[in-house]
Design a protein around this motif. Structure first.
Motif, mmCIF file in Angstrom:
data_model
loop_
_atom_site.group_PDB
_atom_site.id
_atom_site.type_symbol
_atom_site.label_atom_id
_atom_site.label_comp_id
_atom_site.label_asym_id
_atom_site.label_seq_id
_atom_site.Cartn_x
_atom_site.Cartn_y
_atom_site.Cartn_z
ATOM 1 N N LYS A 136 0.821 -1.215 0.000
ATOM 2 C CA LYS A 136 0.000 0.000 0.000
ATOM 3 C C LYS A 136 0.852 1.261 0.000
ATOM 4 C CE LYS A 136 -4.076 -2.001 0.223
ATOM 5 N NZ LYS A 136 -5.014 -1.877 1.347
ATOM 6 N N PHE A 137 2.067 1.174 0.615
ATOM 7 C CA PHE A 137 2.905 2.360 0.771
ATOM 8 C C PHE A 137 4.353 2.074 0.381
ATOM 9 C CE2 PHE A 137 -0.399 2.557 4.075
ATOM 10 C CZ PHE A 137 -1.022 3.753 3.735
ATOM 11 N N VAL A 138 4.951 3.011 -0.343
ATOM 12 C CA VAL A 138 6.393 3.035 -0.569
ATOM 13 C C VAL A 138 6.876 4.437 -0.218
ATOM 14 C CG1 VAL A 138 6.369 1.272 -2.380
ATOM 15 C CG2 VAL A 138 6.143 3.681 -2.999
ATOM 16 N N GLY A 139 8.205 4.607 -0.076
ATOM 17 C CA GLY A 139 8.649 5.948 0.283
ATOM 18 C C GLY A 139 10.122 6.081 0.593
ATOM 19 N N GLN A 140 10.955 5.262 -0.046
ATOM 20 C CA GLN A 140 12.383 5.362 0.245
ATOM 21 C C GLN A 140 13.070 6.465 -0.542
ATOM 22 O OE1 GLN A 140 12.938 1.309 -1.710
ATOM 23 N NE2 GLN A 140 15.047 2.050 -1.778
ATOM 24 N N MET A 141 12.434 6.920 -1.624
ATOM 25 C CA MET A 141 13.023 7.961 -2.464
ATOM 26 C C MET A 141 11.913 8.860 -3.002
ATOM 27 S SD MET A 141 15.390 9.679 -3.795
ATOM 28 C CE MET A 141 16.682 8.787 -2.939
ATOM 29 N N CYS A 142 12.268 10.087 -3.350
ATOM 30 C CA CYS A 142 11.318 11.008 -3.973
ATOM 31 C C CYS A 142 11.000 10.521 -5.378
ATOM 32 C CB CYS A 142 11.905 12.410 -4.013
ATOM 33 S SG CYS A 142 10.804 13.620 -4.793
ATOM 34 N N ILE A 143 9.736 10.471 -5.732
ATOM 35 C CA ILE A 143 9.323 9.999 -7.048
ATOM 36 C C ILE A 143 9.798 10.955 -8.146
ATOM 37 C CG2 ILE A 143 7.082 11.172 -7.052
ATOM 38 C CD1 ILE A 143 7.854 7.586 -8.347
ATOM 39 N N LYS A 144 10.162 12.174 -7.768
ATOM 40 C CA LYS A 144 10.665 13.139 -8.757
ATOM 41 C C LYS A 144 12.108 12.864 -9.150
ATOM 42 C CE LYS A 144 7.692 16.534 -6.583
ATOM 43 N NZ LYS A 144 7.672 17.637 -5.615
ATOM 44 N N ASN A 145 12.771 11.974 -8.415
ATOM 45 C CA ASN A 145 14.145 11.613 -8.756
ATOM 46 C C ASN A 145 14.104 10.553 -9.852
ATOM 47 O OD1 ASN A 145 16.806 10.747 -8.897
ATOM 48 N ND2 ASN A 145 17.144 10.874 -6.691
ATOM 49 N N ASN A 146 14.035 11.008 -11.091
ATOM 50 C CA ASN A 146 13.820 10.116 -12.234
ATOM 51 C C ASN A 146 14.972 9.146 -12.476
ATOM 52 O OD1 ASN A 146 11.376 11.440 -12.793
ATOM 53 N ND2 ASN A 146 12.424 12.988 -14.008
ATOM 54 N N HIS A 147 16.146 9.460 -11.950
ATOM 55 C CA HIS A 147 17.333 8.650 -12.271
ATOM 56 C C HIS A 147 17.695 7.656 -11.159
ATOM 57 C CE1 HIS A 147 17.819 11.307 -15.652
ATOM 58 N NE2 HIS A 147 17.884 12.360 -14.849
ATOM 59 N N TYR A 148 16.961 7.673 -10.066
ATOM 60 C CA TYR A 148 17.296 6.796 -8.940
ATOM 61 C C TYR A 148 17.016 5.339 -9.310
ATOM 62 C CZ TYR A 148 17.723 5.075 -4.162
ATOM 63 O OH TYR A 148 18.117 4.407 -3.033
ATOM 64 N N LYS A 149 18.033 4.510 -9.170
ATOM 65 C CA LYS A 149 17.913 3.108 -9.575
ATOM 66 C C LYS A 149 18.169 2.183 -8.392
ATOM 67 C CE LYS A 149 19.166 0.147 -13.477
ATOM 68 N NZ LYS A 149 19.917 0.063 -14.752
ATOM 69 N N LEU A 150 17.358 1.155 -8.300
ATOM 70 C CA LEU A 150 17.544 0.112 -7.287
ATOM 71 C C LEU A 150 18.479 -0.933 -7.872
ATOM 72 C CD1 LEU A 150 13.775 -0.185 -6.284
ATOM 73 C CD2 LEU A 150 15.556 1.102 -5.082
ATOM 74 N N LYS A 151 19.755 -0.770 -7.605
ATOM 75 C CA LYS A 151 20.758 -1.617 -8.253
ATOM 76 C C LYS A 151 20.652 -3.083 -7.847
ATOM 77 C CE LYS A 151 24.002 2.220 -8.807
ATOM 78 N NZ LYS A 151 25.347 2.759 -8.464
ATOM 79 N N ASN A 152 20.163 -3.325 -6.628
ATOM 80 C CA ASN A 152 20.031 -4.713 -6.168
ATOM 81 C C ASN A 152 18.640 -5.288 -6.443
ATOM 82 O OD1 ASN A 152 18.547 -3.257 -4.345
ATOM 83 N ND2 ASN A 152 19.587 -4.024 -2.509
ATOM 84 N N GLY A 153 17.779 -4.480 -7.069
ATOM 85 C CA GLY A 153 16.443 -4.960 -7.406
ATOM 86 C C GLY A 153 15.476 -5.049 -6.244
ATOM 87 N N VAL A 154 15.848 -4.481 -5.086
ATOM 88 C CA VAL A 154 14.999 -4.560 -3.900
ATOM 89 C C VAL A 154 14.372 -3.198 -3.624
ATOM 90 C CG1 VAL A 154 14.942 -4.967 -1.403
ATOM 91 C CG2 VAL A 154 16.355 -6.428 -2.876
ATOM 92 N N ILE A 155 13.038 -3.182 -3.568
ATOM 93 C CA ILE A 155 12.345 -1.944 -3.204
ATOM 94 C C ILE A 155 11.837 -2.076 -1.765
ATOM 95 C CG2 ILE A 155 10.146 -2.773 -4.198
ATOM 96 C CD1 ILE A 155 9.521 0.212 -4.810
ATOM 97 N N LYS A 156 12.015 -1.023 -1.025
ATOM 98 C CA LYS A 156 11.553 -1.001 0.361
ATOM 99 C C LYS A 156 10.125 -0.439 0.417
ATOM 100 C CE LYS A 156 15.967 -0.623 2.767
ATOM 101 N NZ LYS A 156 15.760 -1.868 3.519
ATOM 102 N N THR A 157 9.197 -1.280 0.795
ATOM 103 C CA THR A 157 7.826 -0.813 1.020
ATOM 104 C C THR A 157 7.654 -0.543 2.504
ATOM 105 O OG1 THR A 157 6.845 -2.998 1.380
ATOM 106 C CG2 THR A 157 7.085 -2.263 -0.904
ATOM 107 N N LEU A 158 6.545 0.098 2.837
ATOM 108 C CA LEU A 158 6.343 0.528 4.220
ATOM 109 C C LEU A 158 5.086 -0.130 4.781
ATOM 110 C CD1 LEU A 158 8.147 2.672 5.669
ATOM 111 C CD2 LEU A 158 6.235 4.249 5.428
ATOM 112 N N SER A 159 5.226 -0.724 5.948
ATOM 113 C CA SER A 159 4.064 -1.286 6.655
ATOM 114 C C SER A 159 3.801 -0.468 7.900
ATOM 115 C CB SER A 159 4.344 -2.747 7.055
ATOM 116 O OG SER A 159 4.422 -3.588 5.917
ATOM 117 N N LEU A 160 2.564 0.004 8.052
ATOM 118 C CA LEU A 160 2.204 0.774 9.238
ATOM 119 C C LEU A 160 2.044 -0.154 10.432
ATOM 120 C CD1 LEU A 160 -0.465 3.151 7.667
ATOM 121 C CD2 LEU A 160 1.981 3.609 8.011
ATOM 122 N N CYS A 161 2.454 0.318 11.587
ATOM 123 C CA CYS A 161 2.374 -0.495 12.801
ATOM 124 C C CYS A 161 0.980 -0.388 13.429
ATOM 125 C CB CYS A 161 3.408 -0.029 13.813
ATOM 126 S SG CYS A 161 5.107 -0.237 13.221
#
Length: 286
Positions: A261-286
């Protein structure tokens, strides 16, 4: 709590090269869904992104509550004009947003059209201090935060309701990515004490409510400032999703719609940011 070093500030994507190409008349182009569509498509091409973004400012919600807007021109998008409030009570007296009229309705029409054409659409949603920045001078906002905490709590409740309604309307319009940010209310502006209070009183309850209404075809992109505030107050934890191959952050966000439901490790406006290891950090609310 730590802060994210933002290099985009209040920017929402207006580009002089793009506006000059379109031959649209400004500022009228910012007010109608057909011209919004053209601008969004041209910005997508110019920025080489995999999605269209709307609107082109952070003033839509405030305007829909009665705020006065300077619509700008082809060089700069809409921004706050004269303030209409000086007290929290005046903000509390403002009318509820009518999503069937005005520029906010045009934004939703543009989103719907773009989705019908197969585009991924990111809709910017503003937080409470960014909305108040349209309605009231920041001096009065921070005075009220310190001197009238109960009134500010009421404003937070009012704005939570409005943002939830906006998210619901956006989802009905087919928007598949909502981007929540409150650049006027970050840790660098509020300081640790008030930033923590805002998480507890506003951000966390809001996102818990949004979590309930988001379907499997919609996700929320959080400004990293918001993400770090949630993590720093133990209101969220990271959850990794391995996509298996190096991938741009924006494309990874699209890939995990329905899985988070949530992601947020980088600003979506940063068009060049690449996840070199292929892992995206999603966010789970507590």
């Amino acid at each position: 709590m730590v802060d994210f070093d933002c290099t985009y500030d209040n920017s929402a994507g207006i580009n002089k090269e793009v506006t000059r190409k379109t031959n649209l008349q400004f500022p009228e182009a910012y007010k109608h869904w057909e011209s919004m569509v053209l601008l969004a498509q041209e910005l997508k091409k110019h920025d080489h992104t995999s999605f269209c973004t709307l609107p082109f400012c952070h003033t839509v919600e405030g305007e829909a509550m009665g705020g006065i807007i300077n619509y700008g021109d082809e060089n700069i998008g809409p921004r706050a004009g004269d303030y209409i409030c000086t007290t929290p009570e005046e903000i509390l007296g403002l009318p509820k947003i009518d999503y069937s009229k005005g520029r906010i309705a045009e934004v939703l029409k543009a989103c719907h059209y773009l989705r019908e054409k197969g585009e991924n659409v990111v809709l910017y949603v503003s937080g409470p201090f960014t909305i108040m920045n349209v309605l009231m001078d920041s001096r009065h906002v921070f005075k009220a935060l310190k001197k009238q905490p109960e009134a500010m709590k009421e404003i937070f409740i009012k704005f939570q309701d409005e943002i939830m309604c906006f998210v619901t309307a956006a989802q009905k319009s087919g928007v598949n990515m909502l981007c929540y940010a409150d650049p006027s209310g970050g840790l660098n502006v509020l300081g640790p004490k008030y930033a923590e209070q805002v998480v507890e009183l506003f951000t966390y309850p809001l996102l818990k409510g949004i979590e309930e209404i988001l379907n499997d075809e919609t996700m929320m992109l959080l400004c990293p400032k918001t993400t770090l505030a949630l993590l720093g107050t133990d209101r969220a934890v990271w959850k990794d999703i391995n996509l298996g191959v190096p991938i741009k952050y924006a494309e990874a966000c699209i890939e995990v719609i329905g899985q988070a439901k949530f992601v947020g490790q980088m600003c979506i406006k940063n068009n060049h940011y690449k996840l070199k290891n292929g892992v995206i950090k999603t966010l789970s609310l507590c």
